[in-house]
Design an enzyme around this catalytic site. Structure first.
Site, PDB file in Angstrom:
ATOM      1  CG  ASN A  11      -1.659   1.192   1.443  1.00  0.00           C
ATOM      2  OD1 ASN A  11      -1.546   1.789   0.524  1.00  0.00           O
ATOM      3  ND2 ASN A  11      -2.952   1.354   2.416  1.00  0.00           N
ATOM      4  CE  LYS A  13      -0.125   3.192   4.713  1.00  0.00           C
ATOM      5  NZ  LYS A  13      -0.069   3.254   6.155  1.00  0.00           N
ATOM      6  CG  HIS A  96      -5.633   2.059   4.745  1.00  0.00           C
ATOM      7  ND1 HIS A  96      -5.327   2.586   5.847  1.00  0.00           N
ATOM      8  CD2 HIS A  96      -5.081   1.169   4.876  1.00  0.00           C
ATOM      9  CE1 HIS A  96      -4.399   2.641   6.357  1.00  0.00           C
ATOM     10  NE2 HIS A  96      -3.906   1.231   5.400  1.00  0.00           N
ATOM     11  CD  GLU A  98      -3.014   5.916   6.538  1.00  0.00           C
ATOM     12  OE1 GLU A  98      -3.107   5.356   5.614  1.00  0.00           O
ATOM     13  OE2 GLU A  98      -1.774   4.786   7.032  1.00  0.00           O
ATOM     14  CD  GLU A 164      -3.843  -2.228   7.382  1.00  0.00           C
ATOM     15  OE1 GLU A 164      -2.685  -3.024   6.774  1.00  0.00           O
ATOM     16  OE2 GLU A 164      -3.972  -1.456   7.091  1.00  0.00           O
ATOM     17  N   GLY A 170       2.781   2.525  10.733  1.00  0.00           N
ATOM     18  CA  GLY A 170       3.202   3.409  10.780  1.00  0.00           C
ATOM     19  C   GLY A 170       4.085   3.725  11.761  1.00  0.00           C
ATOM     20  CB  SER A 210       5.155  -1.655  12.121  1.00  0.00           C
ATOM     21  OG  SER A 210       4.760  -0.261  12.332  1.00  0.00           O
TER      22      SER A 210
HETATM   23  P1  PGA Z   1       2.995   0.501   8.025  1.00  0.00           P
HETATM   24  O1  PGA Z   1       0.805   0.409   6.853  1.00  0.00           O
HETATM   25  O2  PGA Z   1       3.478  -1.424   6.776  1.00  0.00           O
HETATM   26  O3  PGA Z   1       3.381   1.099   6.840  1.00  0.00           O
HETATM   27  O4  PGA Z   1       2.257   0.190   9.270  1.00  0.00           O
HETATM   28  C1  PGA Z   1       0.456  -0.733   6.549  1.00  0.00           C
HETATM   29  C2  PGA Z   1      -0.950   0.200   6.237  1.00  0.00           C
HETATM   30  O5  PGA Z   1      -1.590   0.730   6.631  1.00  0.00           O
HETATM   31  O6  PGA Z   1      -1.493  -0.670   5.226  1.00  0.00           O
END
Ligand code: PGA
Length: 249
Positions: A11, A13, A96, A98, A164, A170, A210
């Site tokens: 992803n 983003k 997601h 976000e 998640e 993140g 992460s």
């Molecule tokens: P990350 O993001 O691996 O940077 O924690 C995962 C995601 O948001 O899909």
């Protein structure tokens, strides 16, 4: 280890411009070789044509990061199922965290987006997960059950899930393999209740939060973890390849 075919998603983003995407895809194409793991990239909409051009004739697939519930109309800034299909997408991310956070997407809306994806022949990867506060208050399972409930109208086996935990996205903080395994087992059990056998045999539940080359080999061990949705570490082709190969072992 999962009895299902593993899937690793990247992803991106709101990262990368076309030159970065081209370089990444070239590295991925040459580094991937034969793999038993399914691989999908989720770039920004502007990068989909470049990814499509660079990865055609490879086993790698790609998808959008969002989809509008309608197929066309007056919805400035949105992207539709037919537009995603037009760039060769096979997948789309739905819900997601976000998008739930930045755009107030509810689980009901996420389910209508997943239905729009299916109507257009796209496979939804539906994201669920709890906040740190919800976990600390012991509400993780209630939250996951609430997020799953509106999906019950979707056909069995038509979508995959990414678990998640928001506190791990993140942040550099990963759920432990046993925390993730417990959440995945709960999700699997809920899904078997709703969809029966396909939820056992084919529905994949990816872990996201992460994931890095350093923790991927341990995180993939529990049997209900069917792969990863990778954010930060998917921006670097070498790291993304290392995560894929940790799953292939
Ligand atoms: P990350 O993001 O691996 O940077 O924690 C995962 C995601 O948001 O899909």
């Amino acid at each position: 280890m999962s009895p299902r075919r593993l899937l690793v998603g990247g992803n991106w983003k709101m990262h990368k411009v076309r030159d970065d995407a081209r370089r990444f895809c070239e590295h991925l194409r040459t580094g991937l070789g034969a793999t038993a793991v399914d691989v999908v990239l989720f770039p920004s909409a502007t990068l989909l044509p470049v990814v499509a051009e660079s990865l055609q004739d490879t086993p790698v697939t790609w998808g959008g990061q969002d989809i509008h519930p309608e197929d066309a109309g007056a919805h400035t800034g949105d992207i539709s199922g037919p537009q995603l299909v037009d760039t060769g997408c096979a997948w789309v991310l739905c819900g997601h965290s976000e998008r739930r956070r930045d755009h107030g997407e509810s689980s009901d809306l996420v389910a209508t987006k997943a239905a729009a994806a299916l109507r257009n022949g796209l496979k939804p990867l539906v994201c669920v997960g709890e906040t740190l506060e919800q976990r600390q208050q012991g509400h993780t399972e209630d939250i996951l059950a609430d997020q799953l409930r509106p999906l019950r109208e979707l056909p069995a086996g038509s979508f995959d899930i990414a678990y998640e935990p928001i506190w791990a996205i993140g942040t550099g903080e990963t759920a432990t393999p046993s925390q993730a395994a417990a959440a995945h087992a709960f999700l699997r059990q809920q899904m078997i209740k709703t969809w029966g056998e396909p939820a056992e045999a084919t529905l994949r539940i990816l872990y996201g939060g992460s994931v890095k080359p350093e923790n991927a080999a341990d995180m993939i061990l529990p049997q209900d973890i069917d792969g990863f949705l990778v954010g930060g570490a998917s921006l670097d082709a070498a790291q993304f390849l290392a995560i894929i190969s940790a799953c292939g072992r």
